[in-house]
Design a protein around this motif. Structure first.
Motif, mmCIF file in Angstrom:
data_model
loop_
_atom_site.group_PDB
_atom_site.id
_atom_site.type_symbol
_atom_site.label_atom_id
_atom_site.label_comp_id
_atom_site.label_asym_id
_atom_site.label_seq_id
_atom_site.Cartn_x
_atom_site.Cartn_y
_atom_site.Cartn_z
ATOM 1 N N ALA A 71 13.940 10.749 -16.339
ATOM 2 C CA ALA A 71 14.608 10.144 -15.182
ATOM 3 C C ALA A 71 15.188 11.191 -14.241
ATOM 4 N N ARG A 72 15.089 12.455 -14.600
ATOM 5 C CA ARG A 72 15.556 13.549 -13.741
ATOM 6 C C ARG A 72 14.407 14.454 -13.287
ATOM 7 N N SER A 73 13.184 14.086 -13.646
ATOM 8 C CA SER A 73 12.045 14.951 -13.325
ATOM 9 C C SER A 73 11.650 14.805 -11.851
ATOM 10 N N PRO A 74 11.087 15.861 -11.283
ATOM 11 C CA PRO A 74 10.624 15.781 -9.885
ATOM 12 C C PRO A 74 9.587 14.675 -9.674
ATOM 13 N N GLU A 75 8.717 14.471 -10.658
ATOM 14 C CA GLU A 75 7.690 13.419 -10.531
ATOM 15 C C GLU A 75 8.317 12.030 -10.477
ATOM 16 N N TRP A 76 9.369 11.844 -11.268
ATOM 17 C CA TRP A 76 10.029 10.543 -11.260
ATOM 18 C C TRP A 76 10.724 10.311 -9.912
ATOM 19 N N PHE A 77 11.355 11.341 -9.382
ATOM 20 C CA PHE A 77 12.008 11.209 -8.078
ATOM 21 C C PHE A 77 10.987 10.952 -6.978
ATOM 22 N N GLU A 78 9.812 11.575 -7.074
ATOM 23 C CA GLU A 78 8.751 11.302 -6.097
ATOM 24 C C GLU A 78 8.322 9.838 -6.167
ATOM 25 N N ALA A 79 8.146 9.327 -7.373
ATOM 26 C CA ALA A 79 7.767 7.925 -7.546
ATOM 27 C C ALA A 79 8.868 6.999 -7.029
ATOM 28 N N ARG A 80 10.105 7.339 -7.334
ATOM 29 C CA ARG A 80 11.234 6.537 -6.858
ATOM 30 C C ARG A 80 11.268 6.509 -5.334
ATOM 31 N N ASP A 81 11.131 7.669 -4.717
ATOM 32 C CA ASP A 81 11.153 7.727 -3.257
ATOM 33 C C ASP A 81 9.992 6.947 -2.648
ATOM 34 N N PHE A 82 8.828 7.033 -3.268
ATOM 35 C CA PHE A 82 7.671 6.274 -2.802
ATOM 36 C C PHE A 82 7.977 4.776 -2.830
ATOM 37 N N ILE A 83 8.566 4.320 -3.914
ATOM 38 C CA ILE A 83 8.907 2.896 -4.038
ATOM 39 C C ILE A 83 9.927 2.504 -2.983
ATOM 40 N N TYR A 84 10.943 3.301 -2.808
ATOM 41 C CA TYR A 84 11.983 2.997 -1.816
ATOM 42 C C TYR A 84 11.435 2.998 -0.392
ATOM 43 N N GLU A 85 10.628 3.995 -0.075
ATOM 44 C CA GLU A 85 10.263 4.252 1.322
ATOM 45 C C GLU A 85 8.939 3.628 1.772
ATOM 46 N N ARG A 86 7.983 3.446 0.861
ATOM 47 C CA ARG A 86 6.656 3.064 1.316
ATOM 48 C C ARG A 86 6.057 1.833 0.656
ATOM 49 N N LEU A 87 6.413 1.563 -0.566
ATOM 50 C CA LEU A 87 5.693 0.560 -1.343
ATOM 51 C C LEU A 87 5.572 -0.778 -0.632
ATOM 52 N N ALA A 88 6.679 -1.421 -0.354
ATOM 53 C CA ALA A 88 6.631 -2.768 0.222
ATOM 54 C C ALA A 88 6.032 -2.769 1.623
ATOM 55 N N ALA A 89 6.241 -1.721 2.384
ATOM 56 C CA ALA A 89 5.731 -1.669 3.759
ATOM 57 C C ALA A 89 4.217 -1.472 3.813
ATOM 58 N N GLU A 90 3.667 -0.761 2.843
ATOM 59 C CA GLU A 90 2.253 -0.393 2.901
ATOM 60 C C GLU A 90 1.354 -1.092 1.886
ATOM 61 N N PHE A 91 1.942 -1.636 0.833
ATOM 62 C CA PHE A 91 1.127 -2.179 -0.250
ATOM 63 C C PHE A 91 1.646 -3.553 -0.663
ATOM 64 N N PRO A 92 0.968 -4.619 -0.256
ATOM 65 C CA PRO A 92 1.439 -5.962 -0.619
ATOM 66 C C PRO A 92 1.327 -6.207 -2.125
ATOM 67 N N PRO A 93 2.220 -7.027 -2.676
ATOM 68 C CA PRO A 93 2.255 -7.244 -4.121
ATOM 69 C C PRO A 93 1.154 -8.163 -4.659
ATOM 70 N N ASP A 94 0.308 -8.700 -3.791
ATOM 71 C CA ASP A 94 -0.702 -9.654 -4.253
ATOM 72 C C ASP A 94 -1.740 -9.042 -5.189
ATOM 73 N N ARG A 95 -1.725 -7.729 -5.348
ATOM 74 C CA ARG A 95 -2.650 -7.048 -6.258
ATOM 75 C C ARG A 95 -1.938 -6.612 -7.543
ATOM 76 N N GLY A 96 -0.712 -7.080 -7.711
ATOM 77 C CA GLY A 96 0.029 -6.709 -8.908
ATOM 78 C C GLY A 96 0.299 -5.221 -8.960
ATOM 79 N N VAL A 97 0.183 -4.654 -10.145
ATOM 80 C CA VAL A 97 0.383 -3.222 -10.354
ATOM 81 C C VAL A 97 -0.961 -2.534 -10.559
ATOM 82 N N SER A 98 -1.743 -3.030 -11.495
ATOM 83 C CA SER A 98 -2.956 -2.320 -11.908
ATOM 84 C C SER A 98 -4.052 -2.288 -10.853
ATOM 85 N N GLN A 99 -3.992 -3.174 -9.865
ATOM 86 C CA GLN A 99 -5.026 -3.193 -8.831
ATOM 87 C C GLN A 99 -4.575 -2.525 -7.530
ATOM 88 N N GLN A 100 -3.444 -1.864 -7.572
ATOM 89 C CA GLN A 100 -2.964 -1.127 -6.403
ATOM 90 C C GLN A 100 -3.737 0.181 -6.277
#
Length: 168
Positions: A45-74
């Motif tokens: 939870a303190r790794s750079p990769e985790w922070f990158e994933a967290r920032d991606f979720i905060y900043e881009r996920l909902a705006a760029e990737f609709p949830p209709d594909r779930g997780v595995s089809q993103q």
């Protein structure tokens, strides 16, 4: 009660005490053997990769990737970020559900971000993935959020006696 009865009673009492102490020792040993797992989860939870994933979720996920594909089809980046963050919380939830770590430890560490930020953003993706699979998905993450909603982060931190610094 004669001497034989008293000895039998004392023996039975000693056996009960021995069983209780043995069970306690087994629980302590199990927790100690899992300590490296818990520490590694917090390190993750303190790794750079985790922070990158967290920032991606905060900043881009909902705006760029609709949830209709779930997780595995993103697309790969969205899928990786959802899994990186989601499975970390799912693992913490699993450890809590099995009594390996107290929920106050995890909820106190992550605070309200569990429910107010991560779950709010990620829930539509997780729920759609569960629907696509026809089974629960990241169920321990969801349980962790439900537990967090019933807890007071401020109360947890006060119980721990955490202090603040008043700068003048």
């Amino acid at each position: 009660m004669g001497i034989a009865g008293a000895v039998s009673l004392a023996s039975a009492l000693a056996a009960v005490v021995a069983v209780v102490l043995s069970l306690r020792q087994v629980r302590l040993m199990a927790r100690q053997s899992l300590s490296p797992v818990v520490l590694e989860a917090f390190r993750e939870a303190r790794s750079p990769e985790w922070f990158e994933a967290r920032d991606f979720i905060y900043e881009r996920l909902a705006a760029e990737f609709p949830p209709d594909r779930g997780v595995s089809q993103q697309p790969p980046q969205a899928r990786a970020a959802l899994r990186k963050v989601g499975f970390l919380f799912d693992n913490f939830g699993l450890l809590i559900a099995h009594g390996v770590v107290p929920e106050e430890l995890v909820i106190g560490f992550f605070g309200r971000s569990l429910q107010d930020e991560f779950w709010r953003i990620m829930a539509p993706y997780i729920r759609k993935e569960a629907e696509l699979r026809g089974q629960g998905y990241m169920v321990f993450f969801e349980d962790l959020v439900a537990r967090a909603r019933l807890s007071s982060v401020t109360g947890i931190r006060e119980t721990l006696g955490l202090r603040t610094v008043d700068d003048d």
